[in-house]
Scaffold this active site. Structure first.
Site, PDB file in Angstrom:
ATOM      1  N   ASN A  57       1.175  14.355 -18.177  1.00 56.74           N
ATOM      2  CA  ASN A  57      -0.161  14.011 -18.668  1.00 56.74           C
ATOM      3  C   ASN A  57      -0.844  15.194 -19.357  1.00 56.74           C
ATOM      4  OD1 ASN A  57      -0.802  15.685 -16.560  1.00 56.74           O
ATOM      5  ND2 ASN A  57      -2.018  14.207 -15.411  1.00 56.74           N
ATOM      6  N   HIS A  95      -1.293  18.244 -18.013  1.00 62.20           N
ATOM      7  CA  HIS A  95      -1.971  19.229 -17.150  1.00 62.20           C
ATOM      8  C   HIS A  95      -1.225  20.562 -17.167  1.00 62.20           C
ATOM      9  CE1 HIS A  95       0.311  17.949 -13.185  1.00 62.20           C
ATOM     10  NE2 HIS A  95       1.018  18.804 -13.876  1.00 62.20           N
ATOM     11  N   GLU A 125      -6.239  18.652 -14.416  1.00 54.89           N
ATOM     12  CA  GLU A 125      -5.884  17.315 -14.866  1.00 54.89           C
ATOM     13  C   GLU A 125      -6.770  16.910 -16.054  1.00 54.89           C
ATOM     14  OE1 GLU A 125      -3.205  16.328 -13.639  1.00 54.89           O
ATOM     15  OE2 GLU A 125      -3.279  15.710 -11.544  1.00 54.89           O
TER      16      GLU A 125
HETATM   17  P1  PGA Z   1       7.801  19.839 -13.433  1.00 53.96           P
HETATM   18  O1  PGA Z   1       6.231  19.900 -13.287  1.00 53.96           O
HETATM   19  O2  PGA Z   1       8.261  21.224 -13.734  1.00 53.96           O
HETATM   20  O3  PGA Z   1       8.290  19.352 -12.092  1.00 53.96           O
HETATM   21  O4  PGA Z   1       8.101  18.873 -14.547  1.00 53.96           O
HETATM   22  C1  PGA Z   1       5.485  20.531 -14.255  1.00 53.96           C
HETATM   23  C2  PGA Z   1       4.023  20.385 -13.962  1.00 53.96           C
HETATM   24  O5  PGA Z   1       3.602  19.352 -13.410  1.00 53.96           O
HETATM   25  O6  PGA Z   1       3.263  21.314 -14.306  1.00 53.96           O
END
Ligand code: PGA
Length: 241
Positions: A136, A138, A143
């Site tokens: 998304n 973030h 967020e």
């Molecule tokens: P991920 O998470 O490395 O598990 O894809 C990245 C994040 O949510 O910042």
């Protein structure tokens, strides 16, 4: 913003480890900003191997992690503290006293966040910050929202993040619905920022980051305002033209 597109996850992890290695060699007392999630695991593995071969010394570095679930006990296997111990800290010589991760079982979350921000200040800010990116948009647990919070704070997690991270809670444990996270300004104080992304699932959000303009609905897009950001991704995640 520099974008480096590499062949695969392994190459991405090596390139990221090279930048971190260079930082630690150039400034042995560097302050490193560290991230959790699936993305940096390969990078940490390369750093551990280099340490074990005697090529790297972490004895003078200081680390600050971006975030932690809230509430969670540090020794819970789902905590980011546990993740960091397991993937990095247990295998290198960084002194425990210079490791910082928000305390997921702090009674007073606000006070914990204020103290974390103070410790960041006292450490003189971060030299090199590693970031992943959420589906998304973030960074850390900042967020998407109409407004973003500057400093370390407690935040509820969005549906998108709860869904994305459910893969780490398949043993029946309940995922905390909130987190303590560094804010956008805490992250932006870093002198250098390195954002990692791999896999086709990240392609759309990386494209939005690079081409969608600056918007709080994609918090990572604010990185376009930072003077020293490098994105390293594999070719599956590479932004579309
Ligand atoms: P991920 O998470 O490395 O598990 O894809 C990245 C994040 O949510 O910042």
């Amino acid at each position: 913003m520099k974008i480096l597109v590499l062949e695969d996850y392994e190459q991405m992890s090596l390139a990221a480890a090279d930048l971190i290695t260079a930082q630690v060699k150039e400034k042995p007392d560097s302050v490193l900003g560290l991230a959790t999630g699936g993305t940096p695991v390969g990078t940490y593995k390369v750093l551990v191997e280099r340490y074990q071969r005697g090529e790297l010394d972490f004895s003078k570095i200081t680390t600050f992690n971006l975030d932690e679930y809230y509430p969670i006990k540090p020794d819970d296997t789902h905590s980011y503290r546990y993740f960091m111990n397991d993937n990095l800290f247990n295998h290198i010589n960084v002194p425990e006293s210079r490791i910082h991760i928000p305390n997921g079982e702090a009674e007073d979350a606000e006070l914990e966040c204020a103290n974390y921000e103070k410790m960041l200040d006292e450490a003189g800010g971060i030299d090199l910050q590693i970031l992943g990116i959420g589906l998304n948009g973030h960074i850390a647990f900042n967020e998407p929202d109409e407004t973003l919070v500057p400093c370390t704070h407690k935040t509820p997690l969005t549906e998108s993040t709860l869904e994305a991270n459910a893969r780490f809670f398949t043993d029946g444990a309940t995922m905390p619905d909130s987190a303590l996270t560094m804010g956008m300004a805490s992250i932006f104080r870093a002198k250098k920022i390195l954002l990692l992304a791999n896999g086709a699932g990240k392609r759309e959000i990386l494209t939005k980051l690079v081409r969608g303009g600056i918007t709080t609905s994609v918090p990572a897009s604010l990185l376009l305002l930072h003077p020293d950001v490098t994105i390293i991704c594999d070719k599956d995640a590479a932004p579309k033209d």
